[in-house]
Write a protein that holds these residues in place. Structure first.
Motif, mmCIF file in Angstrom:
data_model
loop_
_atom_site.group_PDB
_atom_site.id
_atom_site.type_symbol
_atom_site.label_atom_id
_atom_site.label_comp_id
_atom_site.label_asym_id
_atom_site.label_seq_id
_atom_site.Cartn_x
_atom_site.Cartn_y
_atom_site.Cartn_z
ATOM 1 N N MET A 107 36.346 40.380 25.399
ATOM 2 C CA MET A 107 36.359 41.327 26.514
ATOM 3 C C MET A 107 37.229 40.776 27.638
ATOM 4 S SD MET A 107 33.127 43.183 28.340
ATOM 5 C CE MET A 107 32.696 43.962 26.783
ATOM 6 N N ASP A 108 37.975 41.645 28.297
ATOM 7 C CA ASP A 108 38.896 41.228 29.350
ATOM 8 C C ASP A 108 38.153 41.148 30.681
ATOM 9 O OD1 ASP A 108 40.985 40.640 30.967
ATOM 10 O OD2 ASP A 108 42.062 42.534 30.686
ATOM 11 N N ASP A 109 37.840 39.926 31.119
ATOM 12 C CA ASP A 109 37.103 39.772 32.378
ATOM 13 C C ASP A 109 37.975 40.032 33.595
ATOM 14 O OD1 ASP A 109 38.628 37.492 32.190
ATOM 15 O OD2 ASP A 109 37.001 36.091 32.578
ATOM 16 N N LEU A 110 39.296 40.089 33.417
ATOM 17 C CA LEU A 110 40.184 40.337 34.553
ATOM 18 C C LEU A 110 40.146 41.796 35.004
ATOM 19 C CD1 LEU A 110 43.239 38.097 33.634
ATOM 20 C CD2 LEU A 110 41.303 37.594 35.136
ATOM 21 N N LYS A 111 39.478 42.647 34.248
ATOM 22 C CA LYS A 111 39.231 44.017 34.715
ATOM 23 C C LYS A 111 38.182 44.016 35.830
ATOM 24 C CE LYS A 111 40.214 46.329 30.297
ATOM 25 N NZ LYS A 111 39.609 47.162 29.223
ATOM 26 N N PHE A 112 37.376 42.962 35.874
ATOM 27 C CA PHE A 112 36.254 42.896 36.808
ATOM 28 C C PHE A 112 36.451 41.855 37.910
ATOM 29 C CE2 PHE A 112 34.774 44.333 32.709
ATOM 30 C CZ PHE A 112 33.937 45.410 32.997
ATOM 31 N N GLY A 113 37.465 40.989 37.768
ATOM 32 C CA GLY A 113 37.644 39.925 38.748
ATOM 33 C C GLY A 113 38.995 39.261 38.603
ATOM 34 N N THR A 114 39.161 38.156 39.306
ATOM 35 C CA THR A 114 40.421 37.413 39.278
ATOM 36 C C THR A 114 40.137 35.959 38.901
ATOM 37 O OG1 THR A 114 40.229 36.905 41.641
ATOM 38 C CG2 THR A 114 41.486 38.872 41.032
ATOM 39 N N ARG A 115 41.183 35.269 38.418
ATOM 40 C CA ARG A 115 41.043 33.871 38.051
ATOM 41 C C ARG A 115 42.129 33.073 38.758
ATOM 42 N NH1 ARG A 115 40.511 34.617 33.163
ATOM 43 N NH2 ARG A 115 38.285 34.255 32.977
ATOM 44 N N ASN A 116 41.725 31.966 39.398
ATOM 45 C CA ASN A 116 42.722 31.159 40.105
ATOM 46 C C ASN A 116 43.380 30.155 39.160
ATOM 47 O OD1 ASN A 116 40.944 28.998 39.775
ATOM 48 N ND2 ASN A 116 40.135 29.117 41.868
ATOM 49 N N LYS A 117 44.236 29.300 39.718
ATOM 50 C CA LYS A 117 44.993 28.356 38.893
ATOM 51 C C LYS A 117 44.101 27.347 38.185
ATOM 52 C CE LYS A 117 49.201 28.702 41.660
ATOM 53 N NZ LYS A 117 50.175 27.984 42.535
ATOM 54 N N ARG A 118 42.925 27.064 38.770
ATOM 55 C CA ARG A 118 41.986 26.128 38.126
ATOM 56 C C ARG A 118 41.189 26.800 37.012
ATOM 57 N NH1 ARG A 118 41.095 25.026 43.571
ATOM 58 N NH2 ARG A 118 39.152 26.201 43.500
ATOM 59 N N GLY A 119 41.299 28.123 36.943
ATOM 60 C CA GLY A 119 40.547 28.853 35.932
ATOM 61 C C GLY A 119 39.229 29.403 36.424
ATOM 62 N N ASP A 120 38.899 29.179 37.708
ATOM 63 C CA ASP A 120 37.649 29.704 38.270
ATOM 64 C C ASP A 120 37.754 31.218 38.439
ATOM 65 O OD1 ASP A 120 37.005 27.057 38.417
ATOM 66 O OD2 ASP A 120 37.352 26.881 40.571
ATOM 67 N N TRP A 121 36.686 31.910 38.087
ATOM 68 C CA TRP A 121 36.680 33.378 38.090
ATOM 69 C C TRP A 121 35.874 33.897 39.282
ATOM 70 C CZ3 TRP A 121 33.140 37.392 37.747
ATOM 71 C CH2 TRP A 121 33.641 38.651 37.368
ATOM 72 N N THR A 122 36.414 34.916 39.949
ATOM 73 C CA THR A 122 35.752 35.531 41.105
ATOM 74 C C THR A 122 35.677 37.035 40.892
ATOM 75 O OG1 THR A 122 36.653 33.838 42.573
ATOM 76 C CG2 THR A 122 35.811 35.847 43.602
ATOM 77 N N PRO A 123 34.510 37.638 41.070
ATOM 78 C CA PRO A 123 34.413 39.093 40.858
ATOM 79 C C PRO A 123 35.138 39.876 41.941
ATOM 80 C CG PRO A 123 32.352 38.232 41.728
ATOM 81 C CD PRO A 123 33.217 37.040 41.451
ATOM 82 N N HIS A 124 35.642 41.062 41.570
ATOM 83 C CA HIS A 124 36.233 41.961 42.560
ATOM 84 C C HIS A 124 35.165 42.431 43.561
ATOM 85 C CE1 HIS A 124 40.071 42.098 40.659
ATOM 86 N NE2 HIS A 124 39.706 42.820 39.612
ATOM 87 N N ALA A 125 34.007 42.785 43.035
ATOM 88 C CA ALA A 125 32.935 43.344 43.872
ATOM 89 C C ALA A 125 32.267 42.243 44.687
ATOM 90 C CB ALA A 125 31.899 44.042 43.002
ATOM 91 N N THR A 126 32.041 42.510 45.952
ATOM 92 C CA THR A 126 31.321 41.562 46.794
ATOM 93 C C THR A 126 29.819 41.735 46.590
ATOM 94 O OG1 THR A 126 31.354 43.133 48.639
ATOM 95 C CG2 THR A 126 33.145 41.514 48.527
ATOM 96 N N VAL A 127 29.067 40.735 46.987
ATOM 97 C CA VAL A 127 27.608 40.797 46.872
ATOM 98 C C VAL A 127 27.070 41.702 47.976
ATOM 99 C CG1 VAL A 127 25.479 39.468 46.750
ATOM 100 C CG2 VAL A 127 27.633 38.427 46.046
#
Length: 344
Positions: A1-21
């Motif tokens: 599944m493509d997680d980049l549809k739901f968030g972004t990944r930085n150069k270190r590979g850490d993933w952050t969701p588009h949606a805020t809490v």
């Protein structure tokens, strides 16, 4: 599944969701009925239904008869410990096996791209976060959980806690059961703020924060004092008109409910096309930044007390502004003390 549809990944590979809490929409003003109706099933599913069902199962198949509970006996207490330990091993272990051992979804939806097994540290027993966390969970966590649970069952059996029957008080007990997550949230926030005071943080809560990159077994990786405070949520049922099944639900909510906040992944892949939200991001930000998100956003306590971080750039700016203000206050106090010392 493509997680980049739901968030972004930085150069270190850490993933952050588009949606805020966001806190639960029941607190929005003016009320947003559509948002509340959309959120309401998530109040129950999947976690709260699982924890409530586990309490019913405990009462039906694990808890001894009331006449046995009237005295604390090593036999039934050890039996309760064994059941709690096995359930923790299976429940926590299932997440650990799926996400961290077999890595069935790789680092998709993982906030911190690194895995704890790849990061040895002397902060942990045997320099292993997983071994340290497992030992603390079983030696202290499940022991204190079981001890307080046994004490509460003894209190119910001897009339020291208000025991209402479901047959005679269905609506009262339904309301108390619905309030279990709210009780947990308020208790957790208050205890969490307490153990972040300098003395208790240094000697107690820092054990839990050694897991900067939390994983399932980090959930109950605590100092015994923190375990005692955390599972103290059961004591509200010494005052509330309640029932031992709901008290067990409260305990299981604390014991098993710590998993979603520490799983380290935003979403769990179930099959090829289904995702289950962990709702872990708010607490992950707490482990990352230490002084934000003391609660879990069911109630906007952090917003009210100025410690909210929703994962947005604005949340980051608010946090940094608070840090700067505190540093300026400490610097001013130090300058004042230095000036006073120079004049003496």
């Amino acid at each position: 599944m493509d997680d980049l549809k739901f968030g972004t990944r930085n150069k270190r590979g850490d993933w952050t969701p588009h949606a805020t809490v966001q806190p639960a929409p029941i607190w929005q003003m003016p009320p947003q009925l559509k948002a509340v109706l959309h959120w309401l099933p998530h109040y129950f599913l999947p976690w709260n239904v699982i924890f409530a069902a586990s309490a019913v199962a405990y009462w039906a198949w694990v808890i001894p008869p009331v006449e046995v509970l009237r005295s604390i006996q090593i036999g039934w207490v050890l039996w309760l410990y064994a059941v709690n330990a096995v359930c923790v091993f299976l429940f926590y272990g299932a997440f650990e096996l799926h996400l961290y051992v077999l890595r069935r979804q790789g680092s998709r939806f993982k906030y911190n791209a690194k895995f704890p097994s790849e990061q040895k540290s002397k902060a942990f027993w045997f320099e292993s976060q997983v071994i340290d966390s497992m030992l603390r969970s079983f030696l202290s966590g499940v022991t204190i959980w079981t001890g307080l649970e046994a004490l509460m069952l003894w209190a119910y059996a001897n009339g020291y806690a208000p025991w209402l029957s479901f047959a005679d008080n269905p609506w009262t007990l339904a309301l108390v059961a619905l309030a279990v997550p709210i009780i947990h949230e308020v208790h957790f926030f208050l205890v969490h703020r307490l153990i972040h005071t300098p003395f208790l943080y240094k000697w107690v809560h820092s054990v839990h924060h050694n897991s900067v990159n939390p994983s399932p077994w980090s959930s109950l990786a605590m100092h015994p004092v923190e375990h005692l405070l955390y599972f103290g949520t059961a004591f509200y049922h010494l005052i509330l008109p309640s029932n031992p099944i709901i008290m067990i639900y409260q305990m299981n909510f604390a014991g098993f409910g710590a998993i979603p906040g520490h799983v380290g992944f935003d979403k769990i892949e179930v099959g090829d096309d289904r995702l289950v939200d962990s709702h872990a991001y708010a607490h992950y930000l707490h482990h990352k930044y230490f002084e934000v998100n003391y609660g879990d956003a069911l109630i906007p306590l952090d917003k009210w007390f100025g410690t909210w971080h929703d994962g947005s750039p604005e949340g980051e700016a608010r946090m940094q502004a608070r840090y700067r203000k505190r540093k300026e206050k400490l610097a001013a106090r130090k300058a004042q003390l230095d000036a006073k010392g120079a004049t003496e």
